[in-house]
Scaffold this motif. Sequence first.
Motif, PDB file in Angstrom:
ATOM      1  N   LYS A 159      34.991  60.193  64.354  1.00  0.00           N
ATOM      2  CA  LYS A 159      36.306  60.635  64.827  1.00  0.00           C
ATOM      3  C   LYS A 159      37.398  60.098  63.910  1.00  0.00           C
ATOM      4  N   ARG A 160      37.313  58.809  63.585  1.00  0.00           N
ATOM      5  CA  ARG A 160      38.295  58.205  62.691  1.00  0.00           C
ATOM      6  C   ARG A 160      38.273  58.866  61.311  1.00  0.00           C
ATOM      7  N   GLN A 161      37.068  59.166  60.801  1.00  0.00           N
ATOM      8  CA  GLN A 161      36.944  59.784  59.480  1.00  0.00           C
ATOM      9  C   GLN A 161      37.502  61.202  59.484  1.00  0.00           C
ATOM     10  N   ILE A 162      37.236  61.965  60.544  1.00  0.00           N
ATOM     11  CA  ILE A 162      37.744  63.342  60.624  1.00  0.00           C
ATOM     12  C   ILE A 162      39.265  63.337  60.741  1.00  0.00           C
ATOM     13  N   LEU A 163      39.820  62.417  61.529  1.00  0.00           N
ATOM     14  CA  LEU A 163      41.281  62.313  61.605  1.00  0.00           C
ATOM     15  C   LEU A 163      41.877  61.944  60.248  1.00  0.00           C
ATOM     16  N   HIS A 164      41.197  61.098  59.486  1.00  0.00           N
ATOM     17  CA  HIS A 164      41.649  60.748  58.135  1.00  0.00           C
ATOM     18  C   HIS A 164      41.625  61.984  57.232  1.00  0.00           C
ATOM     19  N   MET A 165      40.572  62.812  57.343  1.00  0.00           N
ATOM     20  CA  MET A 165      40.485  64.045  56.556  1.00  0.00           C
ATOM     21  C   MET A 165      41.613  65.001  56.910  1.00  0.00           C
ATOM     22  N   ILE A 166      41.916  65.121  58.201  1.00  0.00           N
ATOM     23  CA  ILE A 166      42.981  66.028  58.634  1.00  0.00           C
ATOM     24  C   ILE A 166      44.339  65.511  58.161  1.00  0.00           C
ATOM     25  N   LYS A 167      44.565  64.210  58.287  1.00  0.00           N
ATOM     26  CA  LYS A 167      45.856  63.637  57.915  1.00  0.00           C
ATOM     27  C   LYS A 167      46.151  63.811  56.430  1.00  0.00           C
ATOM     28  N   TYR A 168      45.158  63.595  55.586  1.00  0.00           N
ATOM     29  CA  TYR A 168      45.374  63.675  54.140  1.00  0.00           C
ATOM     30  C   TYR A 168      44.873  64.978  53.538  1.00  0.00           C
ATOM     31  N   LYS A 169      44.450  65.911  54.387  1.00  0.00           N
ATOM     32  CA  LYS A 169      44.116  67.290  53.995  1.00  0.00           C
ATOM     33  C   LYS A 169      43.116  67.363  52.848  1.00  0.00           C
ATOM     34  N   TYR A 170      41.948  66.799  53.078  1.00  0.00           N
ATOM     35  CA  TYR A 170      40.877  66.926  52.094  1.00  0.00           C
ATOM     36  C   TYR A 170      39.582  67.254  52.811  1.00  0.00           C
ATOM     37  N   VAL A 171      38.713  67.962  52.096  1.00  0.00           N
ATOM     38  CA  VAL A 171      37.389  68.304  52.599  1.00  0.00           C
ATOM     39  C   VAL A 171      36.393  67.764  51.579  1.00  0.00           C
ATOM     40  N   PRO A 172      35.450  66.916  52.015  1.00  0.00           N
ATOM     41  CA  PRO A 172      34.543  66.302  51.046  1.00  0.00           C
ATOM     42  C   PRO A 172      33.420  67.206  50.568  1.00  0.00           C
ATOM     43  N   PHE A 173      33.381  68.457  51.042  1.00  0.00           N
ATOM     44  CA  PHE A 173      32.318  69.371  50.644  1.00  0.00           C
ATOM     45  C   PHE A 173      32.921  70.610  50.003  1.00  0.00           C
ATOM     46  N   SER A 174      32.248  71.132  49.002  1.00  0.00           N
ATOM     47  CA  SER A 174      32.652  72.406  48.403  1.00  0.00           C
ATOM     48  C   SER A 174      31.404  73.259  48.226  1.00  0.00           C
ATOM     49  N   ILE A 175      31.523  74.508  48.612  1.00  0.00           N
ATOM     50  CA  ILE A 175      30.396  75.432  48.504  1.00  0.00           C
ATOM     51  C   ILE A 175      30.777  76.500  47.494  1.00  0.00           C
ATOM     52  N   GLY A 176      30.022  76.576  46.434  1.00  0.00           N
ATOM     53  CA  GLY A 176      30.296  77.574  45.402  1.00  0.00           C
ATOM     54  C   GLY A 176      31.423  77.139  44.488  1.00  0.00           C
ATOM     55  N   LYS A 177      31.722  77.989  43.539  1.00  0.00           N
ATOM     56  CA  LYS A 177      32.767  77.707  42.562  1.00  0.00           C
ATOM     57  C   LYS A 177      34.007  78.504  42.922  1.00  0.00           C
ATOM     58  N   GLN A 178      35.190  77.926  42.802  1.00  0.00           N
ATOM     59  CA  GLN A 178      36.422  78.632  43.095  1.00  0.00           C
ATOM     60  C   GLN A 178      36.784  79.509  41.900  1.00  0.00           C
ATOM     61  N   LEU A 179      36.928  80.791  42.156  1.00  0.00           N
ATOM     62  CA  LEU A 179      37.332  81.743  41.124  1.00  0.00           C
ATOM     63  C   LEU A 179      38.601  82.438  41.580  1.00  0.00           C
ATOM     64  N   TYR A 180      39.492  82.739  40.654  1.00  0.00           N
ATOM     65  CA  TYR A 180      40.727  83.433  40.973  1.00  0.00           C
ATOM     66  C   TYR A 180      40.634  84.867  40.484  1.00  0.00           C
ATOM     67  N   ASN A 181      40.958  85.796  41.380  1.00  0.00           N
ATOM     68  CA  ASN A 181      40.984  87.211  41.043  1.00  0.00           C
ATOM     69  C   ASN A 181      42.233  87.459  40.202  1.00  0.00           C
ATOM     70  N   GLN A 182      42.062  88.010  39.006  1.00  0.00           N
ATOM     71  CA  GLN A 182      43.177  88.192  38.077  1.00  0.00           C
ATOM     72  C   GLN A 182      44.203  89.198  38.595  1.00  0.00           C
ATOM     73  N   SER A 183      43.762  90.267  39.280  1.00  0.00           N
ATOM     74  CA  SER A 183      44.703  91.309  39.673  1.00  0.00           C
ATOM     75  C   SER A 183      45.583  90.875  40.847  1.00  0.00           C
TER      76      SER A 183
END
Length: 199
Positions: A159-183
């Motif tokens: 609970k404390r860790q999730i509140l810390h994640m919400i307060k500082y707006k970070y997610v410790p997991f990433s799925i896939g690579k972030q790509l930006y659509n050019q158009s």
Amino acid sequence: MEGVSGGASDASANPLAKWRIEFSRAFQYYLDRSTPQPVGRWLGTAGLALIYALRCYYLKGFYIVSYALGIYLLNLLIGFLSPKVDPELEVMDGPSLPTKGSDEFKPFIRRLPEFKFWYSTTKAFCIAFCMTFFSVFDVPVFWPILLCYWIVLFVLTMKRQILHMIKYKYVPFSIGKQLYNQSRLELVRTPCDDDDWNC
């Protein structure tokens, strides 16, 4: 010069030291080869955890060892989910987690990297498994109390860790690579293919 050559001859003459060096090199070689295989590593650790759980179940004991193992694994999990630089504890001059949407993007760097998390977890299960062969560690205890205490500790810590994640707006997991659509300049998440040279 004689001291240097004498030390080398002592190491070659002592078979135990030679075996230790060879074992250390072989162990490091296989550890290095396992680094890019996270799924296989974690499956092996899950198998080791299952063997440990079955041994404790059939022996009907070693609850203190299991409780200590659970506390240690919870500590490792917190390190794995926490940022390297905690904004609550330290004011850094360098890169830190962004706290507002207008802040510059900084990648999430774990306090405990995944490989070290896996290695420490596997080592902890191996040590706990070896401890089940010594009756001195089988302290009689009412195990439901330990289990309830560990569950309460886990819930409060998460609970404390999730509140810390919400307060500082970070997610410790990433799925896939972030790509930006050019158009349309919108963010698209796609899994990274091995044959895609842009990954």
